[in-house]
Design an enzyme around this catalytic site. Structure first.
Site, PDB file in Angstrom:
ATOM      1  N   ASN A   8      31.583  48.481  13.887  1.00  0.00           N
ATOM      2  CA  ASN A   8      32.394  48.489  12.668  1.00  0.00           C
ATOM      3  C   ASN A   8      31.877  47.354  11.786  1.00  0.00           C
ATOM      4  O   ASN A   8      32.140  46.191  12.056  1.00  0.00           O
ATOM      5  CB  ASN A   8      33.872  48.280  13.029  1.00  0.00           C
ATOM      6  CG  ASN A   8      34.754  48.216  11.795  1.00  0.00           C
ATOM      7  OD1 ASN A   8      34.287  48.446  10.673  1.00  0.00           O
ATOM      8  ND2 ASN A   8      36.026  47.924  12.004  1.00  0.00           N
ATOM      9  N   LYS A  10      32.706  46.757   8.813  1.00  0.00           N
ATOM     10  CA  LYS A  10      33.757  46.294   7.881  1.00  0.00           C
ATOM     11  C   LYS A  10      33.179  46.170   6.463  1.00  0.00           C
ATOM     12  O   LYS A  10      32.358  46.991   6.057  1.00  0.00           O
ATOM     13  CB  LYS A  10      34.368  44.990   8.396  1.00  0.00           C
ATOM     14  CG  LYS A  10      34.861  45.135   9.850  1.00  0.00           C
ATOM     15  CD  LYS A  10      35.717  44.010  10.328  1.00  0.00           C
ATOM     16  CE  LYS A  10      36.150  44.271  11.767  1.00  0.00           C
ATOM     17  NZ  LYS A  10      37.060  43.262  12.290  1.00  0.00           N
ATOM     18  N   HIS A  94      42.849  51.030  11.629  1.00  0.00           N
ATOM     19  CA  HIS A  94      42.421  49.682  12.027  1.00  0.00           C
ATOM     20  C   HIS A  94      43.487  48.683  11.602  1.00  0.00           C
ATOM     21  O   HIS A  94      44.124  48.853  10.555  1.00  0.00           O
ATOM     22  CB  HIS A  94      41.071  49.354  11.377  1.00  0.00           C
ATOM     23  CG  HIS A  94      40.436  48.136  11.958  1.00  0.00           C
ATOM     24  ND1 HIS A  94      40.836  46.860  11.613  1.00  0.00           N
ATOM     25  CD2 HIS A  94      39.453  47.992  12.880  1.00  0.00           C
ATOM     26  CE1 HIS A  94      40.112  45.991  12.299  1.00  0.00           C
ATOM     27  NE2 HIS A  94      39.266  46.651  13.074  1.00  0.00           N
ATOM     28  N   GLU A  96      43.280  45.946  10.242  1.00  0.00           N
ATOM     29  CA  GLU A  96      43.070  45.368   8.906  1.00  0.00           C
ATOM     30  C   GLU A  96      43.596  46.307   7.830  1.00  0.00           C
ATOM     31  O   GLU A  96      44.016  45.860   6.762  1.00  0.00           O
ATOM     32  CB  GLU A  96      41.579  45.029   8.719  1.00  0.00           C
ATOM     33  CG  GLU A  96      41.216  43.784   9.530  1.00  0.00           C
ATOM     34  CD  GLU A  96      39.793  43.732  10.055  1.00  0.00           C
ATOM     35  OE1 GLU A  96      38.941  44.511   9.597  1.00  0.00           O
ATOM     36  OE2 GLU A  96      39.546  42.911  10.968  1.00  0.00           O
ATOM     37  N   GLU A 166      42.717  47.259  20.290  1.00  0.00           N
ATOM     38  CA  GLU A 166      42.199  46.067  19.625  1.00  0.00           C
ATOM     39  C   GLU A 166      43.359  45.089  19.399  1.00  0.00           C
ATOM     40  O   GLU A 166      44.103  45.230  18.421  1.00  0.00           O
ATOM     41  CB  GLU A 166      41.580  46.426  18.269  1.00  0.00           C
ATOM     42  CG  GLU A 166      40.357  47.297  18.372  1.00  0.00           C
ATOM     43  CD  GLU A 166      39.410  47.079  17.191  1.00  0.00           C
ATOM     44  OE1 GLU A 166      38.242  46.785  17.445  1.00  0.00           O
ATOM     45  OE2 GLU A 166      39.861  47.164  16.031  1.00  0.00           O
ATOM     46  N   GLY A 172      37.872  38.887  15.756  1.00  0.00           N
ATOM     47  CA  GLY A 172      37.173  37.845  15.019  1.00  0.00           C
ATOM     48  C   GLY A 172      37.399  36.431  15.550  1.00  0.00           C
ATOM     49  O   GLY A 172      36.938  35.469  14.946  1.00  0.00           O
ATOM     50  N   SER A 213      36.290  40.745  19.653  1.00  0.00           N
ATOM     51  CA  SER A 213      35.388  39.702  20.128  1.00  0.00           C
ATOM     52  C   SER A 213      34.507  40.152  21.293  1.00  0.00           C
ATOM     53  O   SER A 213      34.203  39.360  22.196  1.00  0.00           O
ATOM     54  CB  SER A 213      36.173  38.431  20.475  1.00  0.00           C
ATOM     55  OG  SER A 213      36.784  37.909  19.292  1.00  0.00           O
TER      56      SER A 213
HETATM   57  P1  13P Z   1      35.220  41.524  16.211  1.00  0.00           P
HETATM   58  O1  13P Z   1      34.282  42.152  17.182  1.00  0.00           O
HETATM   59  O2  13P Z   1      34.520  40.791  15.091  1.00  0.00           O
HETATM   60  O3  13P Z   1      36.284  40.728  16.886  1.00  0.00           O
HETATM   61  O4  13P Z   1      35.972  42.736  15.451  1.00  0.00           O
HETATM   62  C1  13P Z   1      36.583  43.725  16.213  1.00  0.00           C
HETATM   63  C2  13P Z   1      37.009  44.821  15.323  1.00  0.00           C
HETATM   64  O5  13P Z   1      37.914  44.673  14.522  1.00  0.00           O
HETATM   65  C3  13P Z   1      36.280  46.087  15.433  1.00  0.00           C
HETATM   66  O6  13P Z   1      36.949  47.127  14.768  1.00  0.00           O
END
Ligand code: 13P
Length: 251
Positions: A8, A10, A94, A96, A166, A172, A213
Site C-alpha cells: 500500500n 498510500k 483502510h 486512514e 491492521e 507506521g 509495521s
Molecule cells: P506500515 O507498514 O507503514 O505500518 O503501514 C501499514 C498499512 O497501513 C498498510 O495498509
C-alpha cells in the site's frame, strides 16, 4: 502454502517514483513463484504502473473505490474504472479512510459489495484504536467491523476476499504486534466469517492478512502463522531493495 504480499503506497510517491519503483520490482520479482504480490499505487499512477506490470506476475490494486457504477459523484472512482486500468484488487475501509476521511461501516459495506459484484478482489481492512484496546474492546471492535462490512453479502468461492487485520495504533509506528497476536486475531476473524457465511459455505474463500509495521526483519514471523495468509505493507514497500528482499526471502 502460498502467501500474499500487498504493498500500500498510500499518498507517498510521485508518478515518476511510482513507475520507477514498479519497474524495479517487476525486474527483481520476475522469478517469484507461488506467492501473490499486489501493488496499490495512488489513483493517478494506476494506469502507468499497470502498463509496467503487464505481463509480469505482479497484480495491480487501488487504495479505495466508490460503490456506485457511474453518475454524478464528483471525485469518486468506480470499480469498472479501476478494472479498465488493470486493477484486480482494491483496498477498502483502510483506517486512514475511516479515521481521516470519515468512512463509516455502512459505506465500507457498500464498497465491499460493489467490488465483489464487479469481480474485483476486496482487501477489507479492520483494526482497533489504541483506546479501544485499552478498554478491552479489541476483539469486539474487530468482530463488529467484519460483521458490518460483510453481513448479507454473498461471497461465492470464485469471489476471493482478503480481510486485513491492521491495528490502528501500530500502523507506521515501526513496532508491529507479536506474530502470535496476528494469528489469534486471524482466528477471531475466521470465526466471524464462518458464522456469517454458513449458508453460502464460502468462509474458505476468505483469507486473512496482517498489516502494521511489517518489515524485512519480521515478515517471515507473520507468514509462519497458519491462519495469516499474507501481509499488507506500507512504509517498507516504498523501497525496491527492501520490498523485493522481503518477498525473495519467501521463495
Ligand atoms: P506500515 O507498514 O507503514 O505500518 O503501514 C501499514 C498499512 O497501513 C498498510 O495498509
Amino acid at each position: 502454502m502460498p502467501k500474499t504480499i500487498i504493498a500500500n503506497w498510500k499518498m507517498s510517491l510521485s508518478l515518476k517514483e511510482s513507475v520507477d519503483l514498479a519497474k524495479k520490482l517487476s525486474r527483481d520479482l520476475r522469478s517469484i513463484t507461488g506467492h501473490a504480490v499486489v501493488l496499490c499505487p495512488s489513483f493517478p499512477a494506476l494506469l502507468p504502473v499497470g502498463q509496467v506490470l503487464a505481463g509480469s506476475k505482479i497484480a495491480l490494486g487501488a487504495q479505495d473505490m466508490f460503490w456506485e457504477t457511474h453518475g454524478a459523484y464528483t471525485g469518486e472512482v468506480a470499480a469498472g474504472m479501476l478494472q479498465e486500468v488493470g486493477c484486480t484488487h482494491v483496498i477498502i475501509g483502510h483506517s486512514e479512510r475511516r479515521n481521516i476521511a470519515g468512512e463509516t461501516d455502512a459505506m465500507v459495506r457498500k464498497k465491499v459489495a460493489a467490488a465483489i459484484a464487479a469481480g474485483l478482489t476486496p482487501i477489507l481492512c479492520v483494526g482497533e484504536k489504541f483506546q479501544e484496546r485499552q478498554e478491552g474492546l479489541k476483539d469486539h471492535v474487530i468482530a463488529e467491523q467484519v460483521r458490518s462490512a460483510l453481513e448479507g453479502i454473498a461471497i461465492s468461492s470464485a469471489a476471493k476476499l482478503y480481510i486485513a487485520y491492521e491495528p490502528v495504533w501500530v500502523i507506521g509506528s515501526g513496532q508491529a504486534v507479536e506474530p502470535e497476536e496476528a494469528q489469534y486475531t486471524a482466528e477471531v476473524i475466521r470465526q466471524v466469517a464462518v458464522d456469517l457465511f454458513t449458508e453460502y459455505n464460502s468462509a474458505s474463500a476468505i483469507r486473512v492478512l496482517y498489516g502494521g509495521s511489517v518489515d524485512a526483519a519480521n515478515i517471515t514471523s507473520f507468514l509462519r502463522q497458519p491462519d495469516v495468509h499474507g501481509v499488507l505493507v506500507g512504509g517498507a514497500s516504498l523501497k525496491a531493495e527492501t520490498f523485493s528482499s522481503m518477498i525473495q526471502a519467501l521463495v
